[in-house]
Structure formats: C-alpha cells, structure tokens
Design an enzyme around this catalytic site. Structure first.
Site, mmCIF file in Angstrom:
data_model
loop_
_atom_site.group_PDB
_atom_site.id
_atom_site.type_symbol
_atom_site.label_atom_id
_atom_site.label_comp_id
_atom_site.label_asym_id
_atom_site.label_seq_id
_atom_site.Cartn_x
_atom_site.Cartn_y
_atom_site.Cartn_z
ATOM 1 N N ASN A 113 0.815 -1.220 0.000
ATOM 2 C CA ASN A 113 0.000 0.000 0.000
ATOM 3 C C ASN A 113 0.849 1.271 0.000
ATOM 4 O O ASN A 113 0.587 2.203 -0.758
ATOM 5 C CB ASN A 113 -0.956 0.002 1.199
ATOM 6 C CG ASN A 113 -1.925 -1.175 1.150
ATOM 7 O OD1 ASN A 113 -1.986 -1.884 0.137
ATOM 8 N ND2 ASN A 113 -2.658 -1.397 2.233
ATOM 9 N N THR A 158 -13.303 38.283 -31.933
ATOM 10 C CA THR A 158 -14.118 37.893 -30.776
ATOM 11 C C THR A 158 -15.399 37.332 -31.390
ATOM 12 O O THR A 158 -15.824 37.806 -32.460
ATOM 13 C CB THR A 158 -14.458 39.081 -29.846
ATOM 14 O OG1 THR A 158 -15.211 40.029 -30.592
ATOM 15 C CG2 THR A 158 -13.209 39.754 -29.285
ATOM 16 N N HIS A 159 -15.958 36.344 -30.775
ATOM 17 C CA HIS A 159 -17.156 35.677 -31.323
ATOM 18 C C HIS A 159 -16.913 35.153 -32.735
ATOM 19 O O HIS A 159 -17.857 35.012 -33.506
ATOM 20 C CB HIS A 159 -18.367 36.617 -31.343
ATOM 21 C CG HIS A 159 -18.560 37.401 -30.084
ATOM 22 N ND1 HIS A 159 -19.249 36.939 -28.999
ATOM 23 C CD2 HIS A 159 -18.093 38.630 -29.731
ATOM 24 C CE1 HIS A 159 -19.230 37.838 -28.042
ATOM 25 N NE2 HIS A 159 -18.528 38.874 -28.455
ATOM 26 N N SER A 280 -6.748 12.057 -48.691
ATOM 27 C CA SER A 280 -7.998 11.300 -48.690
ATOM 28 C C SER A 280 -7.864 10.120 -49.644
ATOM 29 O O SER A 280 -7.213 10.227 -50.679
ATOM 30 C CB SER A 280 -9.135 12.217 -49.144
ATOM 31 O OG SER A 280 -10.213 11.447 -49.639
ATOM 32 N N GLU A 293 -6.655 17.652 -35.804
ATOM 33 C CA GLU A 293 -7.955 17.105 -35.372
ATOM 34 C C GLU A 293 -7.761 16.080 -34.257
ATOM 35 O O GLU A 293 -8.558 16.014 -33.316
ATOM 36 C CB GLU A 293 -8.675 16.476 -36.567
ATOM 37 C CG GLU A 293 -9.173 17.525 -37.553
ATOM 38 C CD GLU A 293 -9.614 16.930 -38.875
ATOM 39 O OE1 GLU A 293 -10.569 17.448 -39.450
ATOM 40 O OE2 GLU A 293 -9.002 15.960 -39.347
HETATM 41 N N1 ARG Z 1 -1.549 -3.531 -7.262
HETATM 42 C C1 ARG Z 1 -2.003 -2.823 -6.117
HETATM 43 C C2 ARG Z 1 -2.399 -1.390 -6.476
HETATM 44 O O1 ARG Z 1 -1.991 -0.941 -7.499
HETATM 45 C C3 ARG Z 1 -0.928 -2.767 -5.086
HETATM 46 C C4 ARG Z 1 -1.403 -2.686 -3.695
HETATM 47 C C5 ARG Z 1 -2.156 -3.900 -3.328
HETATM 48 N N2 ARG Z 1 -2.414 -3.942 -1.928
HETATM 49 C C6 ARG Z 1 -3.232 -4.835 -1.428
HETATM 50 N N3 ARG Z 1 -3.354 -4.828 -0.168
HETATM 51 N N4 ARG Z 1 -3.899 -5.670 -2.159
HETATM 52 O O2 ARG Z 1 -3.100 -0.712 -5.786
#
Ligand code: ARG
Length: 468
Positions: A113, A158-159, A280, A293
């Site tokens: 995490n 403008t516009h 084209s 584009e």
């Molecule tokens: N692949 C996960 C993500 O991108 C990584 C963290 C996963 N953590 C967990 N507790 N499952 O968020």
C-alpha cells in the site's frame, strides 16, 4: 498456481480461481512502475541495514539483485504471470528466487500500500519533469514563430467575428502565456506529489524501527507524509496531475481548432507542412489537418481520465482500497496522450507558416479600425458613448456605400464633427489602427517587442542568427 506461491498465501487453503487472478492482476499495466519500484526498494533495503533490520551484506545483496532484476526486465527476460498480481510481487518474487531468505526480508516494515503510493509519486514526478521539458520546447516553437512573424498583421477575433487588428508576434506570445501557466500548474502539483508515503506500511505505520527520513533523502522527496492513513489512502496528487494535464489538453484543443480553421481554404491564413498532413483515399486533391484534429480529439480522452479518477475516489472509505489500483490506467494514459500530442505538435508549429498574402484580404473588410477611430474621437473630447454611436453610424454609412471607413469622404467626417475631417484618417486602415495602440500588454509594436524580449530571456533562447 499453488496456494503457497502467493506472497499472502499463508492463510488460504483454496487456490485463487483463475478468473479472479485475471480480474485482479495489474501487472499488465503497472509494469511501467518497475524502475520506480526498484529504486524505492533499494532505498528501503539500505535504510533497513542502517537501522539494523538487515545486515550490511544483506542490503548489498538485495540492492545488487534488484539491479539484475531491472536488467532482466529491460532485456525482456522477466516472465509476467497474472497470478503474481502486480509489479511489486513480481520483483519481490524474482528477488526471493535469487537470494532465498535474504530476499524474503525486503518487505520488512512496508506494505504494497505504501509501496505503490511511493512508486506512483515517483512516476508522476518524472512525468512532470519530462512534460516540462517538452513544454519549454513547445513554448520555444511559438517564440520562433513570434519572432519570424512578429509583423504579420492578423485580424483579431471575438465571437469569431473580425474585431481589431493584431500582430503575429502578439498572437504567438498569447499562446506562450497559456503554456506557461500550464507549466506552473504542473510545477505546483509537483510540490504535493513530492512527498514520501513509504513507511506508512499497510495503513497505521509499523512497530519496527524504520527510518523514513533516510528513505526520503535517498529518493529525493521534499517531505514525509505526516499521516500514515492519509499516505496510503489518497490519490489527490494524481487528480491534480491529470487535472493540470486536462487544462493543458483543453489549451491544445483550442489551439488545434484555431489552426484547423485557419488552414481551410475559406480562411487560408496558414500553410501546414505537408508531412504533417494526410490525404484522402477517395478525393485526390485533399490535404487534411488530421494531426490537429487528433490533438483536439485526444483532449477528450485526457478529460475523461480526470473524470475517471474523480469518480474512482469519491466513494472510498479510509484507507487503502483495491479500487486504487485503477488509478494508474488514468494517470499513464493522460500523461502519454499529452506527451504524444506535444511531440507531434512541436515540429508542426515549427514548420507552419502564416500566409500574409491571403490574410491581407481579410484585413480590408470587417472594420478592424472602427474601435481605434472611436478612441480617436474620445481623444478629441467626445464622451465614449457618443463616439461609439458616431462610429456605429459611420459603419452604417460604409455598409450603404459598400466601402471602408478610410474610403468615406472627409465631408462625412466633417458633418459629424467640424474640424474632425482629416484627423480621422490618421487612425484609419489596419496599419494606422495598429500604430495607435499604446496600452501595456497591447498589440502595439513596442509592447509586442517587449513580450518577445521577455520570453526570449525567460526561455533562454538567443535571437535568431546569434549563437546560443
Ligand atoms: N496492485 C495494487 C495497487 O496498485 C498494489 C497494492 C495492493 N495492496 C493490497 N493490499 N492488495 O493498488
């Protein structure tokens, strides 16, 4: 895959269903974080040795093995397996394969995490620096055009109705201002990106004696995330990044739209380089501005990615939720899209030319000098509103006679204000109207020269012909 092969397999009796493995994997896209992941792991390993959670030799082995893993990935030798979920697990797994129990120590005091939040911040920080380099080149391309086409007189709109004359230099410098603010927004966002989450572990920190300050220093982050829950739960920095990109994409779209219109035979203001146009398959005569584009079209994608990120975050309780895995798709795509637009747009601008011959026709009609005439009347002592009405009536008279203000006979001016007759001519016609401008930031020649000089200095570019 067997139960125990998972980094988290310990508490499971049943193997993960293959459909779940394919559904939950992210390595197919977060592989792009491999360099950041390795750099952060190396910093983490060194720190673990500093605080005694690893021996010096263990940390050295880990750092070296991670280096080999990086080479393997770059050489295409890494085998990607959806059952290993993400880039973090793949790298850790490869490390364990090389080092056995030593490799099994790397994850000490951290979680995926805080790891993924760190990797993503590192990735965005690099992307911002790369984008800033592109944006400087982009601004320089406009400055080159401003210098080369500084004196081309254009109808300002403008516009989308002809309004007042402007100088080419003024026009191109206008865009440089917008790109500058886009750069500033990215730079500002970078401040909040450049904060280190690692050490937040899963959500609450760790009981192990880690030294976050050491990791911060090694990875060049300006600060530490103060709150571990916040560190793993938010992606507001990613929203800011994609938001800055969205506004940049909107500016790019505005510019592309204008140049599409200017490149039409109806306008004919602009000659686009052939190698940046397409033809084209059925109409042999066509020279289409497809690149412009697509720049306009791709802006929609970037805006979509911003919306995606905002929607992704809005329902999340604290702290980490797996939804966040989807953040990378939005961040990578928005960043790639804008980079690809800039990469093609820079040489396109450098090789496009205004067509003063064609533009001139649009300067004769449209009363581009009417406002300057009104201001001239003000200088002659008329109240602004009176001057406005007067010029309005003169325009009416011109329309009746199908002529320009400069072609009205002196008697007509004389009839409006005795003594005015000939003095009105001093501001009529686009060149004279232009010469009358004086306010700071206006399209007056001197003001445009100031802008060009300002940007030349700011973008550190020597005037053409002088050594850089
Ligand atoms: N692949 C996960 C993500 O991108 C990584 C963290 C996963 N953590 C967990 N507790 N499952 O968020």
């Amino acid at each position: 895959m067997s139960v125990s092969a998972k980094t988290w397999g310990g508490r499971f009796r049943e193997a993960t269903d293959a459909v779940v493995e394919n559904f939950t994997e992210s390595v197919s896209f977060d592989v792009r974080l491999y360099r950041q992941d390795i750099a952060a792991s190396q910093a983490h390993a060194r720190m673990l040795a500093e605080v005694g959670l690893l021996t010096k030799s263990e940390a050295e082995q880990i750092v070296a093995a991670l280096e080999r893993i990086r080479e393997d990935i770059e050489a295409g030798r890494m085998i990607w397996r959806p059952e290993l979920e993400d880039i973090h697990t793949h790298i850790e797994r490869a490390l364990v394969e090389q080092l056995g129990d030593v490799g099994r120590k790397l994850h000490t005091g951290r979680s995926r995490n805080d790891q993924v939040a760190t990797d993503l911040r590192l990735w965005i920080r690099e992307a911002i620096d790369r984008l800033d380099g592109l944006l400087v080149e982009w601004q320089r391309a406009f400055l080159e055009r401003a210098e080369a086409e500084r004196d081309v007189v254009l109808p300002g709109y403008t516009h989308l109705q002809r309004a007042q004359p402007i100088l080419g230099g003024h026009y191109f410098c206008c865009w440089i201002e917008k790109w500058q603010r886009d750069r500033e927004r990215l730079a500002d966002c970078r401040k909040r990106v450049n904060v280190l989450p690692l050490g937040a572990a899963a959500l609450a920190g760790t009981s192990l004696p880690i030294d976050r300050e050491s990791v911060r220093r090694q990875l060049g982050f300006a600060e530490l995330c103060r709150n571990s829950l916040d560190a793993v739960s938010d992606r507001d920095f990613a929203v800011e990044f994609v938001s800055a990109l969205s506004l940049l994409a909107v500016h790019l779209s505005n510019w592309a739209e204008e140049w599409i219109v200017w490149a039409t035979s109806e306008f004919g203001f602009l000659e686009l380089p052939e190698r940046f146009c397409t033809g084209s398959s059925i109409m042999p005569h066509k020279k289409n501005p497809d690149v412009l584009e697509l720049v306009r079209g791709k802006s929609a994608r970037v805006i979509g990615r911003l919306t995606q990120l905002l929607a992704l975050l809005k329902g999340l309780p604290l702290s980490y939720n797996r939804d966040l895995q989807e953040d990378k798709l939005a961040v990578f795509d928005a960043s790639d899209t804008v980079e690809s637009c800039l990469a093609v747009a820079i040489p396109l601008v450098r090789n496009s030319r205004l067509r003063p011959d064609r533009i001139a026709k649009h300067l004769e009609t449209g009363f581009l000098d009417a406002t300057t005439l009104m201001e001239h009347l003000v200088q002659r002592g008329f109240p602004l509103r009176t001057a406005h009405e007067t010029v309005g009536r003169l325009v009416q008279e011109c329309e009746r006679r199908s002529c320009q203000l400069a072609e009205l006979p002196a008697e007509v001016y004389e009839a409006i204000q005795p003594g005015l007759g000939t003095s009105a001519y001093s501001v009529l016609g686009v060149e004279r109207a232009l010469a009358a401008f004086r306010s700071s930031g206006s399209t007056a020649h001197a003001e445009v020269e100031k802008q060009i000089a300002y940007w030349r200095q700011r973008l550190a570019m020597s005037p053409p012909g002088e050594p850089v």
